[in-house]
Design a protein around this motif. Sequence first.
Motif, mmCIF file in Angstrom:
data_model
loop_
_atom_site.group_PDB
_atom_site.id
_atom_site.type_symbol
_atom_site.label_atom_id
_atom_site.label_comp_id
_atom_site.label_asym_id
_atom_site.label_seq_id
_atom_site.Cartn_x
_atom_site.Cartn_y
_atom_site.Cartn_z
ATOM 1 N N ASN A 184 0.852 -1.269 0.219
ATOM 2 C CA ASN A 184 -0.190 -0.112 -0.024
ATOM 3 C C ASN A 184 0.823 1.123 0.077
ATOM 4 O O ASN A 184 0.392 2.299 -0.669
ATOM 5 C CB ASN A 184 -0.966 0.001 1.261
ATOM 6 N N ASP A 185 1.913 1.266 0.344
ATOM 7 C CA ASP A 185 3.114 2.488 0.873
ATOM 8 C C ASP A 185 3.414 2.763 -0.613
ATOM 9 O O ASP A 185 4.193 3.753 -0.789
ATOM 10 C CB ASP A 185 3.776 2.325 1.775
ATOM 11 N N LEU A 186 3.634 1.762 -1.547
ATOM 12 C CA LEU A 186 4.454 1.871 -2.875
ATOM 13 C C LEU A 186 3.438 2.369 -3.713
ATOM 14 O O LEU A 186 2.370 2.255 -3.736
ATOM 15 C CB LEU A 186 4.943 0.478 -3.194
ATOM 16 N N THR A 187 4.092 3.104 -4.887
ATOM 17 C CA THR A 187 3.338 3.383 -5.780
ATOM 18 C C THR A 187 2.936 2.403 -6.749
ATOM 19 O O THR A 187 3.476 1.257 -6.660
ATOM 20 C CB THR A 187 3.967 4.577 -6.707
ATOM 21 N N VAL A 188 1.801 2.475 -7.785
ATOM 22 C CA VAL A 188 1.655 1.794 -8.660
ATOM 23 C C VAL A 188 2.988 1.115 -9.374
ATOM 24 O O VAL A 188 3.211 -0.072 -9.509
ATOM 25 C CB VAL A 188 0.752 2.172 -9.889
ATOM 26 N N GLU A 189 3.727 2.120 -9.939
ATOM 27 C CA GLU A 189 4.858 1.675 -10.736
ATOM 28 C C GLU A 189 5.969 0.690 -9.687
ATOM 29 O O GLU A 189 6.460 -0.164 -9.927
ATOM 30 C CB GLU A 189 5.692 2.827 -11.009
ATOM 31 N N LEU A 243 -3.145 1.441 -16.598
ATOM 32 C CA LEU A 243 -2.627 2.271 -15.283
ATOM 33 C C LEU A 243 -1.481 3.249 -15.689
ATOM 34 O O LEU A 243 -1.195 3.752 -14.524
ATOM 35 C CB LEU A 243 -2.266 1.139 -14.310
ATOM 36 N N ALA A 244 -1.042 3.314 -16.762
ATOM 37 C CA ALA A 244 -0.030 4.424 -16.827
ATOM 38 C C ALA A 244 -0.293 5.916 -16.417
ATOM 39 O O ALA A 244 0.677 6.256 -15.691
ATOM 40 C CB ALA A 244 0.110 4.612 -18.410
ATOM 41 N N ALA A 245 -1.552 6.349 -16.249
ATOM 42 C CA ALA A 245 -1.779 7.682 -15.728
ATOM 43 C C ALA A 245 -1.773 7.765 -14.180
ATOM 44 O O ALA A 245 -1.503 8.656 -13.692
ATOM 45 C CB ALA A 245 -3.290 7.958 -16.141
ATOM 46 N N PHE A 246 -1.808 6.580 -13.529
ATOM 47 C CA PHE A 246 -1.674 6.310 -12.179
ATOM 48 C C PHE A 246 -0.460 5.702 -11.726
ATOM 49 O O PHE A 246 -0.286 5.305 -10.600
ATOM 50 C CB PHE A 246 -2.918 5.637 -11.401
ATOM 51 N N ARG A 247 0.554 6.010 -12.423
ATOM 52 C CA ARG A 247 1.919 5.345 -12.181
ATOM 53 C C ARG A 247 2.351 5.699 -10.755
ATOM 54 O O ARG A 247 3.398 5.030 -10.220
ATOM 55 C CB ARG A 247 2.849 5.218 -13.208
ATOM 56 N N ARG A 248 2.100 7.138 -10.422
ATOM 57 C CA ARG A 248 2.853 7.553 -9.318
ATOM 58 C C ARG A 248 1.792 7.560 -8.348
ATOM 59 O O ARG A 248 2.063 8.240 -7.175
ATOM 60 C CB ARG A 248 3.543 8.890 -9.659
ATOM 61 N N ALA A 266 -2.465 2.432 -1.831
ATOM 62 C CA ALA A 266 -3.545 2.704 -0.891
ATOM 63 C C ALA A 266 -4.766 3.630 -1.196
ATOM 64 O O ALA A 266 -5.823 3.371 -0.950
ATOM 65 C CB ALA A 266 -2.930 3.423 0.483
ATOM 66 N N ASN A 267 -4.403 4.530 -2.425
ATOM 67 C CA ASN A 267 -5.433 5.231 -2.827
ATOM 68 C C ASN A 267 -6.424 4.677 -3.875
ATOM 69 O O ASN A 267 -7.247 5.261 -4.555
ATOM 70 C CB ASN A 267 -5.008 6.556 -3.187
ATOM 71 N N LEU A 268 -5.931 3.456 -4.517
ATOM 72 C CA LEU A 268 -6.621 3.007 -5.695
ATOM 73 C C LEU A 268 -7.870 2.214 -5.044
ATOM 74 O O LEU A 268 -8.164 1.697 -4.187
ATOM 75 C CB LEU A 268 -5.707 1.992 -6.368
ATOM 76 N N SER A 269 -9.189 2.450 -6.160
ATOM 77 C CA SER A 269 -10.136 1.681 -6.018
ATOM 78 C C SER A 269 -10.058 0.123 -6.232
ATOM 79 O O SER A 269 -8.977 -0.032 -6.840
ATOM 80 C CB SER A 269 -10.962 2.227 -7.113
#
Length: 318
Positions: free
Chosen positions: A93-98, A128-133, A137-140
């Motif tokens: 959860n603490d990491l980004t998508v990428e 998910l490229a737009a959400f890479r950073r 935890a914030n993802l649906s």
Amino acid sequence: MPIKELAVSAEHLSRHFGSFHAVQDVNFHIPEGEIFGLLGPNGAGKTTTIRMLCGILPPSRGEATVLGFNVRSHPEQVKKRIGYMSQLFSLYNDLTVEENIRFYASIYGLQSKVQNGRVEELLKEVDLAAFRRERTANLSGAWRQRLALACAIAHRPRMLFLDEATAGVDPLARKEFWDLIYRMASQGVSILATTHYMDEAEYCNMIGMMHEGSLIALDTPDAMRARIGGNLFQLTVDRPLAAEELLRTLPVVKEVSLHGVLLHVQMKTASDTRALRRKLHASGIHVADLTEIEPSLEDVFISLVDEQDQHKIQTRKD
Ligand SMILES: Nc1ncnc2c1ncn2[C@@H]1O[C@H](COP(=O)(O)OP(=O)(O)OP(=O)(O)O)[C@@H](O)[C@H]1O
Ligand SMILES: [Mg+2]
């Protein structure tokens, strides 16, 4: 047509825990590039089957090969070649998508020089490229599932196991997820998916229905439905519970199930439904509608379980 190689072959696959038989004598094959759906209620033995096929849990009896490797003798070879999205997939959860994708790519041993290219590919593939950073935890729920899929396929596995991958996400997101799976299968990836949503089985080339550890049916979705075609009716009545009880007592009726306020009645043969109307009418139940319907896979499952239970009762009597 050339004969496809088998991605999975399970022969008499069984697993018990003490005296409890979680999986019993399961047999099926998955040809390369096909989608196999394993359906069944809670506790049917779906996850246990998957865990054996992934090389995580040794079978008690029987054999299985995955991508040509025996799961009992070569579990490590199996593990590194497959993708597994478990029921309780873990993302950081603490990491980004990428960062999550990179983390899994390195676990799967992807060298750093190929990692960059692969990460870009994956972000694009699951959109998910737009959400890479974005912090995970914030993802649906739906986006988390896509990310978990990207992580599970970071190493380009030829065989993918999905255990309830779409649990808890809305129908549109489920459809989009299945579109992704479908695309992967068309590129030659073989897939075994478990689900509680019977409608998802429509995406599968082949379905196995599991109940109490056994595979009670193995067929294509169409052939499954054809098993009870022609004698399934949907009834709308003013007192569904009373009607259900009454219909169960009729000899021409094989199975009755309640779907919300609607009743599904399966007749033993494609017989006349006038008798149903008469009986209900005689008990003061008003029939607003009675229509023949195409059986859903849920109807087939209910009917198969009923047949099996009847068989058990019969064997006990003999
Ligand atoms: N390690 C274990 N020890 C003892 N019993 C187990 C173990 N793992 C699974 N079981 C039992 O085996 C049966 C089948 O479990 P399994 O998890 O395979 O079912 P499932 O079809 O995946 O169910 P669900 O839809 O709830 O995920 C269950 O009754 C479960 O309690
Ligand atoms: Mg399970």
